[in-house]
Design a protein around this motif. Structure first.
Motif, PDB file in Angstrom:
ATOM      1  N   VAL A  76      65.634   0.446 -48.361  1.00 56.67           N
ATOM      2  CA  VAL A  76      65.769   0.801 -49.782  1.00 56.67           C
ATOM      3  C   VAL A  76      64.785  -0.012 -50.618  1.00 56.67           C
ATOM      4  N   LYS A  77      64.663  -1.298 -50.339  1.00 56.52           N
ATOM      5  CA  LYS A  77      63.705  -2.143 -51.066  1.00 56.52           C
ATOM      6  C   LYS A  77      62.289  -1.588 -50.936  1.00 56.52           C
ATOM      7  N   ALA A  78      61.923  -1.148 -49.725  1.00 60.85           N
ATOM      8  CA  ALA A  78      60.575  -0.618 -49.507  1.00 60.85           C
ATOM      9  C   ALA A  78      60.340   0.636 -50.338  1.00 60.85           C
ATOM     10  N   ARG A  79      61.351   1.489 -50.446  1.00 64.52           N
ATOM     11  CA  ARG A  79      61.199   2.701 -51.258  1.00 64.52           C
ATOM     12  C   ARG A  79      61.049   2.348 -52.735  1.00 64.52           C
ATOM     13  N   VAL A  80      61.821   1.357 -53.183  1.00 74.89           N
ATOM     14  CA  VAL A  80      61.719   0.941 -54.586  1.00 74.89           C
ATOM     15  C   VAL A  80      60.353   0.304 -54.841  1.00 74.89           C
ATOM     16  N   GLN A  81      59.862  -0.495 -53.899  1.00 80.66           N
ATOM     17  CA  GLN A  81      58.557  -1.122 -54.074  1.00 80.66           C
ATOM     18  C   GLN A  81      57.450  -0.063 -54.171  1.00 80.66           C
ATOM     19  N   ALA A  82      57.580   1.018 -53.422  1.00 82.98           N
ATOM     20  CA  ALA A  82      56.595   2.097 -53.508  1.00 82.98           C
ATOM     21  C   ALA A  82      56.578   2.709 -54.907  1.00 82.98           C
ATOM     22  N   LEU A  83      57.753   2.850 -55.511  1.00 86.13           N
ATOM     23  CA  LEU A  83      57.816   3.349 -56.887  1.00 86.13           C
ATOM     24  C   LEU A  83      57.099   2.396 -57.835  1.00 86.13           C
ATOM     25  N   TYR A  84      57.341   1.094 -57.638  1.00 81.98           N
ATOM     26  CA  TYR A  84      56.675   0.092 -58.475  1.00 81.98           C
ATOM     27  C   TYR A  84      55.163   0.183 -58.329  1.00 81.98           C
ATOM     28  N   ARG A  85      54.661   0.277 -57.110  1.00 81.72           N
ATOM     29  CA  ARG A  85      53.212   0.271 -56.893  1.00 81.72           C
ATOM     30  C   ARG A  85      52.539   1.454 -57.571  1.00 81.72           C
ATOM     31  N   GLN A  86      53.180   2.599 -57.532  1.00 80.86           N
ATOM     32  CA  GLN A  86      52.620   3.767 -58.209  1.00 80.86           C
ATOM     33  C   GLN A  86      52.571   3.539 -59.713  1.00 80.86           C
ATOM     34  N   ALA A  87      53.687   3.071 -60.277  1.00 82.33           N
ATOM     35  CA  ALA A  87      53.736   2.846 -61.728  1.00 82.33           C
ATOM     36  C   ALA A  87      52.817   1.707 -62.135  1.00 82.33           C
ATOM     37  N   ASN A  88      52.691   0.689 -61.297  1.00 85.23           N
ATOM     38  CA  ASN A  88      51.846  -0.456 -61.632  1.00 85.23           C
ATOM     39  C   ASN A  88      50.374  -0.055 -61.698  1.00 85.23           C
ATOM     40  N   GLU A  89      49.948   0.834 -60.813  1.00 83.55           N
ATOM     41  CA  GLU A  89      48.570   1.311 -60.871  1.00 83.55           C
ATOM     42  C   GLU A  89      48.331   2.095 -62.160  1.00 83.55           C
ATOM     43  N   GLU A  90      49.312   2.875 -62.562  1.00 86.54           N
ATOM     44  CA  GLU A  90      49.201   3.590 -63.838  1.00 86.54           C
ATOM     45  C   GLU A  90      49.112   2.607 -65.003  1.00 86.54           C
ATOM     46  N   ALA A  91      49.920   1.543 -64.928  1.00 88.63           N
ATOM     47  CA  ALA A  91      49.924   0.541 -65.997  1.00 88.63           C
ATOM     48  C   ALA A  91      48.587  -0.176 -66.082  1.00 88.63           C
ATOM     49  N   ALA A  92      47.983  -0.477 -64.939  1.00 90.06           N
ATOM     50  CA  ALA A  92      46.708  -1.187 -64.938  1.00 90.06           C
ATOM     51  C   ALA A  92      45.634  -0.409 -65.676  1.00 90.06           C
ATOM     52  N   GLN A  93      45.694   0.915 -65.601  1.00 98.91           N
ATOM     53  CA  GLN A  93      44.684   1.744 -66.265  1.00 98.91           C
ATOM     54  C   GLN A  93      44.780   1.679 -67.789  1.00 98.91           C
ATOM     55  N   LEU A  94      45.889   1.169 -68.305  1.00 95.06           N
ATOM     56  CA  LEU A  94      46.068   1.081 -69.755  1.00 95.06           C
ATOM     57  C   LEU A  94      45.341  -0.116 -70.359  1.00 95.06           C
ATOM     58  N   PHE A  95      44.908  -1.053 -69.517  1.00 99.61           N
ATOM     59  CA  PHE A  95      44.177  -2.217 -69.988  1.00 99.61           C
ATOM     60  C   PHE A  95      42.696  -2.043 -69.673  1.00 99.61           C
ATOM     61  N   GLU A  96      41.866  -2.758 -70.399  1.00103.38           N
ATOM     62  CA  GLU A  96      40.427  -2.612 -70.224  1.00103.38           C
ATOM     63  C   GLU A  96      39.773  -3.950 -69.919  1.00103.38           C
ATOM     64  N   GLY A  97      38.646  -3.882 -69.220  1.00 99.81           N
ATOM     65  CA  GLY A  97      37.795  -5.042 -69.028  1.00 99.81           C
ATOM     66  C   GLY A  97      38.490  -6.226 -68.399  1.00 99.81           C
ATOM     67  N   GLU A  98      38.284  -7.394 -69.013  1.00103.69           N
ATOM     68  CA  GLU A  98      38.840  -8.635 -68.479  1.00103.69           C
ATOM     69  C   GLU A  98      40.352  -8.604 -68.438  1.00103.69           C
ATOM     70  N   LYS A  99      40.960  -7.936 -69.433  1.00102.64           N
ATOM     71  CA  LYS A  99      42.420  -7.848 -69.466  1.00102.64           C
ATOM     72  C   LYS A  99      42.931  -7.092 -68.238  1.00102.64           C
ATOM     73  N   GLN A 100      42.242  -6.035 -67.852  1.00102.97           N
ATOM     74  CA  GLN A 100      42.670  -5.281 -66.673  1.00102.97           C
ATOM     75  C   GLN A 100      42.514  -6.120 -65.413  1.00102.97           C
ATOM     76  N   ALA A 101      41.430  -6.883 -65.336  1.00104.68           N
ATOM     77  CA  ALA A 101      41.225  -7.739 -64.165  1.00104.68           C
ATOM     78  C   ALA A 101      42.322  -8.789 -64.067  1.00104.68           C
ATOM     79  N   THR A 102      42.684  -9.367 -65.215  1.00 99.63           N
ATOM     80  CA  THR A 102      43.774 -10.354 -65.225  1.00 99.63           C
ATOM     81  C   THR A 102      45.080  -9.704 -64.810  1.00 99.63           C
ATOM     82  N   TYR A 103      45.325  -8.498 -65.321  1.00 98.75           N
ATOM     83  CA  TYR A 103      46.564  -7.786 -64.987  1.00 98.75           C
ATOM     84  C   TYR A 103      46.656  -7.546 -63.486  1.00 98.75           C
ATOM     85  N   ARG A 104      45.573  -7.105 -62.880  1.00 97.81           N
ATOM     86  CA  ARG A 104      45.605  -6.794 -61.460  1.00 97.81           C
ATOM     87  C   ARG A 104      45.849  -8.034 -60.600  1.00 97.81           C
TER      88      ARG A 104
END
Length: 257
Positions: A76-104
């Motif tokens: 169950v944890k692995a399935r939830v982590q997969a949901l996080y990884r998908q959403a986290n990649e979407e979130a990273a795209q909302l930041f730009e430049g140095e801020k995105q690098a820091t976020y990642r």
């Protein structure tokens, strides 16, 4: 001395100075933990105390709208982590430049590493459509469930447990993965367990993402934007005397009971 405590009430014993300081210490050293989890299991008696503390949070109309999903299954944890990884990649795209690098470079979850995951929810229909105290501010039940999260977090800190709140999910996807009914609102997905250490300062502050705002700049008097009057000088002076320096706390490494 005669007992004048009214029926149904308890006498107010107060807190000793040590007990008071322990409450503040839990508040000031609470951290959002992501990467320091140990594999040690959380004893059931400890988990029971923490969940009981959460269940004793204040709630609007005493409706107690929360439920607690205890998650230990690696699958169950692995399935939830997969949901996080998908959403986290979407979130990273909302930041730009140095801020995105820091976020990642930020680690924002410990879903698989934490021995216990918890999902705290809000049943907005519990006890019917009309609830004392929710008649005009409809979101008071949601705020109540958040109070349960805070109770749990502070109790966990007192037990030497770290807690991390993961909020980078699509709620509907999290509902489906955990089998939560559609009319139940997921409020908080928490990772919990013993940790190797607690950071002296919040990790986002240490990473230079943001700094803690000065409390003095967030105070208003007798209305929004109201300046401090003569009677408020003592309060402002007292703020400077409140000691909050977790870096001096040599006892912050969690122990075992």
């Amino acid at each position: 001395m005669s007992d004048t405590t009214p029926p149904g009430m308890q006498p107010h014993p107060g807190f000793s100075e040590e007990e008071r300081d322990a409450v503040y210490r839990a508040i000031f050293t609470r951290r959002d933990v992501r990467s320091e989890f140990l594999p040690d299991p959380v004893p059931d008696e400890v988990l029971a105390r923490v969940l009981t503390a959460a269940h004793h949070a204040p709630s609007v109309g005493f409706m107690q709208p929360w439920d607690f999903l205890v998650i230990r299954s690696p699958a169950v944890k692995a399935r939830v982590q997969a949901l996080y990884r998908q959403a986290n990649e979407e979130a990273a795209q909302l930041f730009e430049g140095e801020k995105q690098a820091t976020y990642r470079n930020l680690k924002l979850e410990g879903i698989v590493e934490a021995p216990v995951n918890l999902c705290i929810t809000c049943d907005r229909r519990r006890h019917g459509p009309v609830v004392v105290g929710r008649t005009h501010i409809e979101t008071m039940d949601i705020f109540s469930s958040v109070c349960a999260v805070q109770n749990l977090w502070l109790a966990a800190r007192a037990e030497g447990l770290g807690v991390g709140w993961v909020s980078i999910f699509h709620q509907d996807a999290l509902r489906d993965t955990l089998g939560i009914p559609r009319d139940i609102l997921p409020i908080a997905y928490l990772c919990m367990g013993y940790v190797s250490q607690f950071h002296a300062r919040p990790e986002l502050e240490k990473a230079g993402w943001l700094s803690r705002l000065p409390l003095e700049e967030l105070l208003h008097f007798d209305g929004w934007g109201g300046a401090a009057g003569e009677a408020d000088g003592a309060l402002l002076g007292a703020l400077g005397k409140v000691g909050v320096n977790p870096e001096d706390d040599r006892r912050s490494t969690p122990g075992r009971r």
